[in-house]
Design an enzyme around this catalytic site. Sequence first.
Site, PDB file in Angstrom:
ATOM      1  N   ARG A 120     -10.030  97.770 -25.725  1.00 33.81           N
ATOM      2  CA  ARG A 120     -11.509  97.293 -25.395  1.00 33.81           C
ATOM      3  C   ARG A 120     -12.095  95.854 -26.355  1.00 33.81           C
ATOM      4  NH1 ARG A 120     -10.593 102.997 -25.974  1.00 33.81           N
ATOM      5  NH2 ARG A 120     -10.952 104.113 -23.979  1.00 33.81           N
ATOM      6  N   LYS A 142     -17.839  82.867 -20.675  1.00 34.02           N
ATOM      7  CA  LYS A 142     -17.499  83.492 -19.479  1.00 34.02           C
ATOM      8  C   LYS A 142     -15.892  83.875 -19.161  1.00 34.02           C
ATOM      9  CE  LYS A 142     -21.198  82.495 -16.098  1.00 34.02           C
ATOM     10  NZ  LYS A 142     -21.573  81.499 -14.948  1.00 34.02           N
ATOM     11  N   GLU A 184     -18.240  68.105 -13.964  1.00 34.81           N
ATOM     12  CA  GLU A 184     -19.006  69.030 -14.887  1.00 34.81           C
ATOM     13  C   GLU A 184     -19.794  68.185 -15.810  1.00 34.81           C
ATOM     14  OE1 GLU A 184     -19.602  72.177 -14.344  1.00 34.81           O
ATOM     15  OE2 GLU A 184     -17.667  72.938 -13.143  1.00 34.81           O
ATOM     16  N   LYS A 226     -24.610  73.039 -23.627  1.00 31.53           N
ATOM     17  CA  LYS A 226     -24.036  74.141 -23.215  1.00 31.53           C
ATOM     18  C   LYS A 226     -24.042  75.182 -24.199  1.00 31.53           C
ATOM     19  CE  LYS A 226     -21.179  77.132 -20.532  1.00 31.53           C
ATOM     20  NZ  LYS A 226     -20.032  76.926 -20.065  1.00 31.53           N
ATOM     21  N   GLU A 236     -26.722  85.097 -18.487  1.00 32.38           N
ATOM     22  CA  GLU A 236     -27.228  84.329 -17.278  1.00 32.38           C
ATOM     23  C   GLU A 236     -28.194  85.043 -16.775  1.00 32.38           C
ATOM     24  OE1 GLU A 236     -24.756  82.802 -13.488  1.00 32.38           O
ATOM     25  OE2 GLU A 236     -24.042  82.131 -15.308  1.00 32.38           O
ATOM     26  N   ARG A 240     -29.123  79.914 -18.379  1.00 30.35           N
ATOM     27  CA  ARG A 240     -27.866  79.825 -17.970  1.00 30.35           C
ATOM     28  C   ARG A 240     -27.600  79.437 -16.484  1.00 30.35           C
ATOM     29  NH1 ARG A 240     -22.702  82.549 -21.167  1.00 30.35           N
ATOM     30  NH2 ARG A 240     -21.390  81.127 -20.373  1.00 30.35           N
ATOM     31  N   ASN A 244     -25.055  76.241 -13.030  1.00 29.96           N
ATOM     32  CA  ASN A 244     -24.312  76.171 -11.672  1.00 29.96           C
ATOM     33  C   ASN A 244     -24.705  75.498 -10.631  1.00 29.96           C
ATOM     34  OD1 ASN A 244     -22.554  78.784 -12.331  1.00 29.96           O
ATOM     35  ND2 ASN A 244     -24.470  79.851 -12.538  1.00 29.96           N
ATOM     36  N   HIS A 247     -22.547  74.835  -7.519  1.00 32.03           N
ATOM     37  CA  HIS A 247     -21.232  75.809  -7.797  1.00 32.03           C
ATOM     38  C   HIS A 247     -21.277  76.783  -6.392  1.00 32.03           C
ATOM     39  CE1 HIS A 247     -20.589  74.180 -11.605  1.00 32.03           C
ATOM     40  NE2 HIS A 247     -19.617  75.027 -12.089  1.00 32.03           N
ATOM     41  N   HIS A 251     -17.970  76.997  -4.750  1.00 35.86           N
ATOM     42  CA  HIS A 251     -17.033  78.066  -4.789  1.00 35.86           C
ATOM     43  C   HIS A 251     -16.603  78.334  -3.081  1.00 35.86           C
ATOM     44  CE1 HIS A 251     -18.430  79.780  -8.821  1.00 35.86           C
ATOM     45  NE2 HIS A 251     -17.474  78.782  -8.863  1.00 35.86           N
ATOM     46  N   HIS A 264     -11.299  72.902  -8.984  1.00 33.46           N
ATOM     47  CA  HIS A 264     -12.714  73.224  -9.057  1.00 33.46           C
ATOM     48  C   HIS A 264     -13.709  72.270  -9.167  1.00 33.46           C
ATOM     49  CE1 HIS A 264     -16.040  75.819 -10.396  1.00 33.46           C
ATOM     50  NE2 HIS A 264     -16.208  75.128 -11.641  1.00 33.46           N
TER      51      HIS A 264
END
Length: 362
Positions: A120, A142, A184, A226, A236, A240, A244, A247, A251, A264
């Site tokens: 956990r 993330k 990026e 960032k 997000e 935030r 993206n 993205h 993606h 990527h």
Amino acid sequence: MLQVNVELKERSYPISIGAGLLAEPVSYHPLKQGDKVMIVSNPTIAEHYLATVTSTLETLGCVVDFVLIPDGEKYKTLSSLDLIFTALLEKNHNRDSTIIALGGGVIGDVAGYAAASYQRGIRFIQIPTTLLAQVDSSVGGKTAVNHPLGKNMIGAFYQPISVIIDTETLKTLPKREVSAGLAEVIKYGAIFDLAFFEWLEQHISELVQLDQSALEYCIQRCCQLKADVVARDETEKGDRALLNLGHTFGHAIETHLGYGNWLHGEAVAVGMLEAAALSHILGDLSEQDVFRIEKLIAQATLPTISPDGMQPEEYLPYMWRDKKVLSGQLRLILLKSLGSAYVTSQVTEQQVIDAIRRFTQQ
């Protein structure tokens, strides 16, 4: 050594940036004598850096184990996650253990999700060894693995206790990976910081050639941008999401081609151009600014055209499965102007297709 702090109250942590940090025991604070550490890496990175990291940790008196997962985006899977869990259990790691992610974005994402899940939640440290991971994926918590139907669909927000960025690691990075990281970097200028975008226009060739001074400034600036947005919006719900840019389009490319066929950053580069084209269609971004983004991406030796054979209509099924889709509406990050981004769902499928078509091979 440069430092940026991610301010999240009791979960705040430092990002250290400099040359040779992997061999400096002070870089690994707060690890101490007797701490158990599991290094997660891949064979490519391990060949270069595992011995250095292990030796430095042992100098501190840590008990060090390691596990290697296969190299590549296609191994960012639940199976790789299970390899890490098995290694942790076999070596009797407990809640006091620390995972160290030694590698690029795939390693950071998988190892971070393992840390979030094992018993956990246990501590972890990010040691990103690719430019893309150094400026983006290692910062902000993330963590995720991919599913065949969608990228990063299984994961958690889980912050590291520190990020160690040794710029020397970029010397062993293939040129293609350097360029992927620059996608990026360009993104930060486009969404948040016109002055930084203009700096990139002047210094992009130095970054491609891994000039140390330019790299350190660039990485520090990206990490600060960032860190600021993560401090405002950790999970997000607002600002935030602007990170993206490109993205959702990117993606779609990655998933359509099969993970790892395009890097990527390569997919995000084309995605940014498609987002810029859509911003122009909506009357926000000027034609000249679209060209400036295209020119900078090309100077970073990144692709500027959608993959050969991928038709604009083929993007849409993947885009509709994107995590940013809410209440049955496609949400995209677009540009009001260079240095200013926003989130909108006020677009039609035809406008999206028209934007993609501008950067599709005819």
